[in-house]
Design a protein around this motif. Sequence first.
Motif, short mmCIF file in Angstrom:
data_model
loop_
_atom_site.label_atom_id
_atom_site.label_comp_id
_atom_site.label_asym_id
_atom_site.label_seq_id
_atom_site.Cartn_x
_atom_site.Cartn_y
_atom_site.Cartn_z
N UNK A 23 0.88 -1.04 -0.09
CA UNK A 23 -0.21 0.01 -0.14
C UNK A 23 1.00 1.23 -0.02
N UNK A 24 1.91 1.06 0.20
CA UNK A 24 3.22 2.21 0.54
C UNK A 24 3.18 3.48 -0.87
N UNK A 25 3.34 2.65 -1.77
CA UNK A 25 3.42 3.60 -3.00
C UNK A 25 2.28 4.62 -3.48
N UNK A 26 1.08 3.90 -3.15
CA UNK A 26 -0.19 4.48 -3.33
C UNK A 26 -0.47 5.64 -2.09
N UNK A 27 -0.02 5.14 -1.03
CA UNK A 27 -0.23 6.15 0.04
C UNK A 27 0.74 7.57 -0.24
N UNK A 28 1.99 7.22 -0.71
CA UNK A 28 2.89 8.29 -1.05
C UNK A 28 2.25 9.27 -2.10
N UNK A 29 1.64 8.50 -3.04
CA UNK A 29 1.10 9.36 -4.50
C UNK A 29 -0.28 10.28 -3.76
N UNK A 30 -1.00 9.80 -2.73
CA UNK A 30 -2.15 10.37 -2.34
C UNK A 30 -1.65 11.55 -1.44
N UNK A 31 -0.69 11.51 -0.73
CA UNK A 31 -0.03 12.68 0.07
C UNK A 31 0.53 13.64 -0.87
N UNK A 32 1.39 13.05 -1.65
CA UNK A 32 1.79 14.15 -2.81
C UNK A 32 0.92 14.85 -3.52
N UNK A 33 -0.12 14.19 -4.08
CA UNK A 33 -1.31 14.75 -4.80
C UNK A 33 -1.51 16.25 -3.96
N UNK A 34 -1.59 16.02 -2.69
CA UNK A 34 -2.38 16.93 -1.84
C UNK A 34 -1.19 18.05 -1.55
N UNK A 35 0.19 17.97 -2.02
CA UNK A 35 0.93 18.90 -1.74
C UNK A 35 1.77 18.59 -0.47
N UNK A 36 1.53 17.48 0.36
CA UNK A 36 2.25 17.15 1.47
C UNK A 36 3.69 16.69 1.19
N UNK A 37 4.70 17.02 1.87
CA UNK A 37 6.13 17.19 1.57
C UNK A 37 6.70 15.86 2.11
N UNK A 38 6.52 15.49 3.33
CA UNK A 38 6.83 14.29 3.76
C UNK A 38 6.02 13.29 4.59
N UNK A 39 6.17 12.36 5.10
CA UNK A 39 5.67 11.29 6.07
C UNK A 39 6.64 10.69 6.96
#
Length: 211
Positions: A23-39
Amino acid sequence: MSARAYLARARLVPVVTIDDAARAADLSCALGDAGIRCAEVTLRTPAAWDAITEMVAVADETGVDVGVGTVLSADEVTRAHAAGAHFIVSPGFDPATVARAHDLGLACLPGVATASEAMAAQRAGCDTVKVFPAGLLGGVDYIDALSAPLVDLGFVPSGGVNPTTAAGYLAHRAVPAVSGSWMVRRDDIAKGRFDTIRAASFEAAALVGLA
Protein backbone atom coordinates in the motif's frame (compact mmCIF):
# COMPACT_ATOMS: atom_id res chain seq x y z
CA MET A 1 19.32 22.43 6.15
CA SER A 2 18.56 22.41 9.87
CA ALA A 3 15.72 20.30 11.20
CA ARG A 4 13.79 23.44 12.11
CA ALA A 5 14.14 24.95 8.64
CA TYR A 6 13.15 21.66 7.02
CA LEU A 7 10.09 21.29 9.22
CA ALA A 8 9.07 24.91 8.70
CA ARG A 9 8.86 24.17 4.98
CA ALA A 10 6.98 20.92 5.54
CA ARG A 11 4.48 22.37 8.08
CA LEU A 12 2.83 18.98 8.50
CA VAL A 13 4.31 15.56 9.28
CA PRO A 14 1.77 12.76 8.68
CA VAL A 15 2.40 9.85 11.02
CA VAL A 16 1.95 6.59 9.12
CA THR A 17 1.36 3.19 10.69
CA ILE A 18 1.21 0.70 7.83
CA ASP A 19 0.50 -3.03 7.86
CA ASP A 20 1.06 -3.85 4.17
CA ALA A 21 4.03 -2.48 2.24
CA ALA A 22 2.12 -3.02 -1.00
CA ARG A 23 0.00 0.00 0.00
CA ALA A 24 3.00 2.30 0.49
CA ALA A 25 3.46 3.70 -3.02
CA ASP A 26 -0.23 4.52 -3.39
CA LEU A 27 -0.17 6.19 0.00
CA SER A 28 2.79 8.33 -1.00
CA CYS A 29 1.00 9.34 -4.20
CA ALA A 30 -2.11 10.38 -2.26
CA LEU A 31 -0.04 12.56 0.06
CA GLY A 32 1.97 14.06 -2.76
CA ASP A 33 -1.13 14.88 -4.77
CA ALA A 34 -2.28 17.01 -1.84
CA GLY A 35 1.02 18.89 -1.64
CA ILE A 36 2.23 17.23 1.54
CA ARG A 37 6.01 17.09 1.46
CA CYS A 38 6.98 14.40 3.94
CA ALA A 39 5.70 11.47 5.97
CA GLU A 40 6.92 9.67 9.07
CA VAL A 41 6.61 5.89 8.80
CA THR A 42 6.56 4.45 12.29
CA LEU A 43 8.46 1.29 13.15
CA ARG A 44 5.39 -0.19 14.84
CA THR A 45 4.59 -2.94 12.35
CA PRO A 46 6.54 -5.74 10.64
CA ALA A 47 5.83 -4.09 7.28
CA ALA A 48 7.40 -0.75 8.18
CA TRP A 49 10.89 -1.18 6.71
CA ASP A 50 9.56 -2.57 3.43
CA ALA A 51 7.06 0.28 3.27
CA ILE A 52 9.86 2.80 3.79
CA THR A 53 11.76 1.22 0.88
CA GLU A 54 8.69 1.44 -1.35
CA MET A 55 8.03 5.08 -0.46
CA VAL A 56 11.65 6.09 -0.98
CA ALA A 57 11.57 4.43 -4.40
CA VAL A 58 8.75 6.73 -5.56
CA ALA A 59 9.82 9.86 -3.66
CA ASP A 60 11.12 11.66 -6.76
CA GLU A 61 7.77 11.09 -8.44
CA THR A 62 5.53 11.95 -5.49
CA GLY A 63 7.61 14.69 -3.89
CA VAL A 64 7.15 13.10 -0.46
CA ASP A 65 10.29 12.78 1.66
CA VAL A 66 10.31 9.72 3.90
CA GLY A 67 11.15 9.81 7.58
CA VAL A 68 11.43 6.92 10.01
CA GLY A 69 9.54 7.17 13.29
CA THR A 70 9.63 5.27 16.58
CA VAL A 71 13.41 5.12 16.24
CA LEU A 72 14.81 3.71 19.47
CA SER A 73 18.51 3.10 18.78
CA ALA A 74 21.55 4.24 16.86
CA ASP A 75 21.38 1.03 14.82
CA GLU A 76 17.91 1.96 13.61
CA VAL A 77 19.24 5.39 12.63
CA THR A 78 21.90 3.69 10.54
CA ARG A 79 19.30 1.50 8.87
CA ALA A 80 17.07 4.53 8.21
CA HIS A 81 19.95 6.32 6.52
CA ALA A 82 20.77 3.27 4.40
CA ALA A 83 17.11 3.05 3.36
CA GLY A 84 17.18 6.62 2.05
CA ALA A 85 15.24 8.36 4.82
CA HIS A 86 15.47 12.14 5.14
CA PHE A 87 14.81 12.35 8.86
CA ILE A 88 14.22 10.29 11.98
CA VAL A 89 11.78 10.74 14.85
CA SER A 90 12.06 9.25 18.34
CA PRO A 91 9.47 9.04 21.11
CA GLY A 92 12.09 10.21 23.61
CA PHE A 93 15.55 11.73 23.85
CA ASP A 94 18.47 9.30 23.54
CA PRO A 95 21.94 10.86 23.16
CA ALA A 96 23.38 7.98 21.10
CA THR A 97 20.47 8.08 18.66
CA VAL A 98 20.77 11.84 18.20
CA ALA A 99 24.55 11.64 17.79
CA ARG A 100 24.27 8.96 15.12
CA ALA A 101 21.68 10.96 13.20
CA HIS A 102 23.90 14.02 13.25
CA ASP A 103 26.91 11.97 12.16
CA LEU A 104 24.94 10.74 9.14
CA GLY A 105 23.49 14.14 8.29
CA LEU A 106 19.90 13.17 9.05
CA ALA A 107 17.43 15.64 10.46
CA CYS A 108 16.55 14.41 13.93
CA LEU A 109 13.43 15.03 15.99
CA PRO A 110 13.71 13.52 19.48
CA GLY A 111 10.69 13.45 21.75
CA VAL A 112 10.61 15.41 25.00
CA ALA A 113 8.09 15.88 27.77
CA THR A 114 10.03 18.09 30.20
CA ALA A 115 12.23 21.18 30.18
CA SER A 116 15.18 19.05 31.32
CA GLU A 117 14.82 16.75 28.30
CA ALA A 118 14.46 19.72 25.97
CA MET A 119 17.63 21.27 27.38
CA ALA A 120 19.51 17.98 27.02
CA ALA A 121 18.42 17.70 23.39
CA GLN A 122 19.52 21.25 22.72
CA ARG A 123 22.94 20.56 24.27
CA ALA A 124 23.20 17.52 21.99
CA GLY A 125 22.84 19.79 18.95
CA CYS A 126 19.10 19.62 18.24
CA ASP A 127 17.39 22.82 17.14
CA THR A 128 13.90 21.27 17.26
CA VAL A 129 12.23 18.67 19.44
CA LYS A 130 8.94 16.77 19.38
CA VAL A 131 6.63 17.46 22.30
CA PHE A 132 5.01 14.11 23.02
CA PRO A 133 2.28 13.46 23.97
CA ALA A 134 1.39 17.10 23.37
CA GLY A 135 -2.32 16.88 24.08
CA LEU A 136 -1.89 15.13 27.41
CA LEU A 137 0.89 17.50 28.46
CA GLY A 138 -1.20 20.63 28.01
CA GLY A 139 -1.19 21.53 24.34
CA VAL A 140 -0.32 25.04 23.21
CA ASP A 141 -0.13 26.32 26.77
CA TYR A 142 2.53 23.75 27.61
CA ILE A 143 4.59 24.60 24.53
CA ASP A 144 4.25 28.28 25.42
CA ALA A 145 5.63 27.55 28.88
CA LEU A 146 8.52 25.42 27.58
CA SER A 147 9.49 27.83 24.84
CA ALA A 148 9.58 30.92 27.05
CA PRO A 149 13.02 30.12 28.54
CA LEU A 150 14.18 28.01 25.54
CA VAL A 151 13.82 30.73 22.95
CA ASP A 152 16.12 29.15 20.33
CA LEU A 153 14.41 25.76 20.28
CA GLY A 154 11.60 24.69 17.98
CA PHE A 155 8.77 22.47 19.22
CA VAL A 156 6.71 20.07 17.09
CA PRO A 157 3.58 18.85 18.85
CA SER A 158 2.67 15.20 18.41
CA GLY A 159 -0.01 13.15 20.08
CA GLY A 160 -3.56 14.40 20.06
CA VAL A 161 -3.01 16.85 17.19
CA ASN A 162 -6.09 17.06 14.97
CA PRO A 163 -7.83 19.47 12.57
CA THR A 164 -9.28 21.38 15.52
CA THR A 165 -5.94 21.97 17.26
CA ALA A 166 -3.42 22.10 14.40
CA ALA A 167 -3.90 25.76 13.44
CA GLY A 168 -3.58 26.91 17.04
CA TYR A 169 -0.28 25.11 17.40
CA LEU A 170 1.08 26.50 14.13
CA ALA A 171 0.21 30.04 15.17
CA HIS A 172 2.80 29.78 17.94
CA ARG A 173 6.18 31.31 17.10
CA ALA A 174 8.08 28.24 18.38
CA VAL A 175 6.14 25.66 16.33
CA PRO A 176 7.52 25.08 12.80
CA ALA A 177 5.26 22.08 12.07
CA VAL A 178 2.72 19.71 13.56
CA SER A 179 2.68 15.93 13.57
CA GLY A 180 -0.50 13.88 13.28
CA SER A 181 -2.23 10.87 11.78
CA TRP A 182 -5.78 12.05 11.14
CA MET A 183 -5.28 12.21 7.37
CA VAL A 184 -3.59 8.78 7.16
CA ARG A 185 -5.72 6.58 9.36
CA ARG A 186 -4.36 3.08 9.73
CA ASP A 187 -7.65 1.42 8.76
CA ASP A 188 -7.97 3.56 5.62
CA ILE A 189 -4.46 2.55 4.54
CA ALA A 190 -5.11 -1.12 5.24
CA LYS A 191 -8.31 -1.11 3.20
CA GLY A 192 -6.85 0.88 0.32
CA ARG A 193 -9.12 3.90 0.78
CA PHE A 194 -6.74 6.25 -0.97
CA ASP A 195 -9.46 8.59 -2.21
CA THR A 196 -10.41 9.13 1.43
CA ILE A 197 -6.77 9.69 2.37
CA ARG A 198 -6.27 12.04 -0.57
CA ALA A 199 -9.32 14.12 0.36
CA ALA A 200 -8.28 14.30 4.03
CA SER A 201 -4.75 15.22 2.97
CA PHE A 202 -5.97 18.08 0.77
CA GLU A 203 -7.97 19.40 3.73
CA ALA A 204 -4.98 19.02 6.06
CA ALA A 205 -2.64 20.75 3.59
CA ALA A 206 -5.03 23.69 3.33
CA LEU A 207 -5.36 23.84 7.09
CA VAL A 208 -1.60 24.23 7.60
CA GLY A 209 -1.09 26.62 4.70
CA LEU A 210 0.36 24.28 2.10
CA ALA A 211 -2.47 24.87 -0.40
